[in-house]
Design a protein around this motif. Structure first.
Motif, PDB file in Angstrom:
ATOM      1  N   PRO A  48       0.844  -1.807  -0.393  1.00 31.63           N
ATOM      2  CA  PRO A  48      -0.507   0.007   0.231  1.00 31.63           C
ATOM      3  C   PRO A  48       0.382   1.070  -0.229  1.00 31.63           C
ATOM      4  CG  PRO A  48      -0.561  -0.927   2.189  1.00 31.63           C
ATOM      5  CD  PRO A  48       0.477  -1.842   1.506  1.00 31.63           C
ATOM      6  N   ASP A  49      -0.091   2.506  -0.382  1.00 26.66           N
ATOM      7  CA  ASP A  49       1.106   3.669  -0.709  1.00 26.66           C
ATOM      8  C   ASP A  49       1.304   3.884   0.480  1.00 26.66           C
ATOM      9  OD1 ASP A  49       2.350   6.032  -1.223  1.00 26.66           O
ATOM     10  OD2 ASP A  49      -0.121   6.766  -2.259  1.00 26.66           O
ATOM     11  N   GLN A 130      -6.169  -7.441  14.534  1.00 23.44           N
ATOM     12  CA  GLN A 130      -5.840  -7.156  13.229  1.00 23.44           C
ATOM     13  C   GLN A 130      -4.121  -6.015  12.763  1.00 23.44           C
ATOM     14  OE1 GLN A 130      -6.916  -4.823  10.250  1.00 23.44           O
ATOM     15  NE2 GLN A 130      -7.066  -6.410   8.861  1.00 23.44           N
ATOM     16  N   ALA A 131      -3.842  -7.452  13.151  1.00 20.45           N
ATOM     17  CA  ALA A 131      -1.712  -5.898  13.198  1.00 20.45           C
ATOM     18  C   ALA A 131      -1.671  -6.136  11.702  1.00 20.45           C
ATOM     19  CB  ALA A 131      -1.254  -7.797  13.306  1.00 20.45           C
ATOM     20  N   ARG A 132      -1.435  -4.958  12.054  1.00 18.02           N
ATOM     21  CA  ARG A 132      -1.188  -3.817  10.177  1.00 18.02           C
ATOM     22  C   ARG A 132      -0.316  -3.349  10.372  1.00 18.02           C
ATOM     23  NH1 ARG A 132      -5.717  -1.523   7.270  1.00 18.02           N
ATOM     24  NH2 ARG A 132      -3.743  -1.833   5.770  1.00 18.02           N
ATOM     25  N   PHE A 133       1.037  -3.743   9.764  1.00 15.60           N
ATOM     26  CA  PHE A 133       2.309  -3.190  10.456  1.00 15.60           C
ATOM     27  C   PHE A 133       3.111  -2.605   8.578  1.00 15.60           C
ATOM     28  CE2 PHE A 133       2.130  -5.623  13.999  1.00 15.60           C
ATOM     29  CZ  PHE A 133       2.183  -4.891  14.807  1.00 15.60           C
ATOM     30  N   GLU A 134       1.986  -2.564   7.356  1.00 17.00           N
ATOM     31  CA  GLU A 134       2.714  -2.085   6.212  1.00 17.00           C
ATOM     32  C   GLU A 134       3.670  -1.451   6.255  1.00 17.00           C
ATOM     33  OE1 GLU A 134      -1.668  -3.185   5.163  1.00 17.00           O
ATOM     34  OE2 GLU A 134      -0.923  -2.716   6.918  1.00 17.00           O
ATOM     35  N   LEU A 154      -0.269  -8.013   8.348  1.00 15.29           N
ATOM     36  CA  LEU A 154      -0.105  -7.125   7.294  1.00 15.29           C
ATOM     37  C   LEU A 154       1.532  -6.700   7.299  1.00 15.29           C
ATOM     38  CD1 LEU A 154      -3.750  -5.740   6.885  1.00 15.29           C
ATOM     39  CD2 LEU A 154      -3.315  -8.130   5.879  1.00 15.29           C
ATOM     40  N   PHE A 155       2.098  -7.355   6.375  1.00 14.33           N
ATOM     41  CA  PHE A 155       3.730  -6.657   6.800  1.00 14.33           C
ATOM     42  C   PHE A 155       4.119  -6.561   5.676  1.00 14.33           C
ATOM     43  CE2 PHE A 155       2.967  -8.879  10.850  1.00 14.33           C
ATOM     44  CZ  PHE A 155       3.662  -8.071  11.580  1.00 14.33           C
ATOM     45  N   ASP A 156       3.004  -5.549   3.933  1.00 12.67           N
ATOM     46  CA  ASP A 156       3.399  -5.622   2.946  1.00 12.67           C
ATOM     47  C   ASP A 156       4.692  -4.535   3.031  1.00 12.67           C
ATOM     48  OD1 ASP A 156       2.276  -7.425   2.662  1.00 12.67           O
ATOM     49  OD2 ASP A 156       0.654  -5.805   1.242  1.00 12.67           O
ATOM     50  N   GLY A 157       6.004  -4.632   2.488  1.00 11.94           N
ATOM     51  CA  GLY A 157       6.868  -3.542   2.037  1.00 11.94           C
ATOM     52  C   GLY A 157       7.414  -3.021   3.783  1.00 11.94           C
TER      53      GLY A 157
END
Length: 198
Positions: A48-49, A130-134, A154-157
Motif C-alpha cells: 500500500p502507498d 488485526q495487525a497492520r504493520f505495512e 499485514l507486513f507488506d513493504g
C-alpha cells in the motif's frame, strides 16, 4: 482464482520470496518448514502507498516527514508519542485489540512493550486482532514468536534490519509479507496461518 497449496514446500514459496541480504539466502536454512493450513498463492499486488493513512506530524532530521500512522487522538505515531502519552496508550490496550502501526519505526524495546500490552494472562502469549504493520521499519529484530493473531497479519513493504520470526505463531487470517526487506534471518517454524503470501 487463487491456487490452493495443501503442503508448504520449503524449496519455493513464502521464504524464497522474502528479500534477504544479497547472496545470502539464510531464510532457507530453517530447522523445519512452517506448517501452513491451505496456503493460498495470490496474485501479486504492490504494498500500500504510504499516503493512505494519516501521518505523524513529527519532522525527522533533514525535514523528512515521518510516515508512521498517527495514534488517535494524538498527532504523532507510537514511536514519537511523549513518554506519558505512550504509557497511557499502552496501558489502554487489551489482548485481542486491533493494531494499526503502518509506517511506524520500531526499536526492539518498543515492539516488546507493544506485544507485552497485548499479553493474554491465561496463556501468557500476546494476542492481537488485526495487525497492520505495512511499511513499518524495525531497527533491530522483529520477534512475533508465540503471538496469536485473530485476524490478518499485514507486513507488506516492511523493512527489518535484523531477524524476523513468527515461530509457533497462530494467525487466523492472512499473513502478507509482500515486498518485505530483511537484513537478517527469517524464521517461521511451526507457524500456522490460513493464507500466506510474499
Amino acid at each position: 482464482m487463487p491456487q490452493i497449496v495443501n503442503r508448504y514446500s520449503r524449496g519455493a514459496g513464502l521464504l524464497d520470496q522474502l528479500a534477504c541480504p544479497e547472496g545470502a539466502h539464510r531464510c532457507n536454512r530453517l530447522p523445519a518448514a512452517p506448517r501452513l493450513r491451505d496456503m493460498t498463492v495470490v496474485p501479486y499486488r504492490a504494498a500500500p502507498d504510504a499516503s493512505s493513512w494519516p501521518h505523524c506530524d513529527v519532522a525527522l532530521p533533514g525535514g523528512v516527514e515521518c510516515r508512521g500512522r498517527r495514534v488517535a487522538p494524538h498527532t504523532a505515531c507510537l514511536a514519537h508519542l511523549s513518554g506519558t502519552d505512550r504509557s497511557a496508550y499502552l496501558a489502554d490496550l487489551r489482548p485481542g485489540a486491533d493494531l494499526d502501526h503502518r509506517g511506524t519505526c520500531f526499536t526492539e524495546e518498543l515492539l516488546s512493550e507493544l506485544l507485552t500490552a497485548h499479553t493474554e494472562p491465561s496463556t501468557l502469549k500476546p494476542r492481537l486482532g488485526q495487525a497492520r504493520f505495512e511499511r513499518a521499519t524495525f531497527r533491530g529484530d522483529a520477534r512475533f514468536d508465540l503471538v496469536e493473531i485473530d485476524s490478518d497479519a499485514l507486513f507488506d513493504g516492511a523493512k527489518i534490519a535484523g531477524d524476523i520470526s513468527f515461530n509457533q505463531a497462530e494467525i487466523s487470517g492472512r499473513a502478507l509479507f509482500r515486498q518485505v526487506k530483511i537484513g537478517g534471518n527469517a524464521g517461521f517454524d511451526r507457524m500456522n496461518c490460513l493464507i500466506a503470501s510474499a
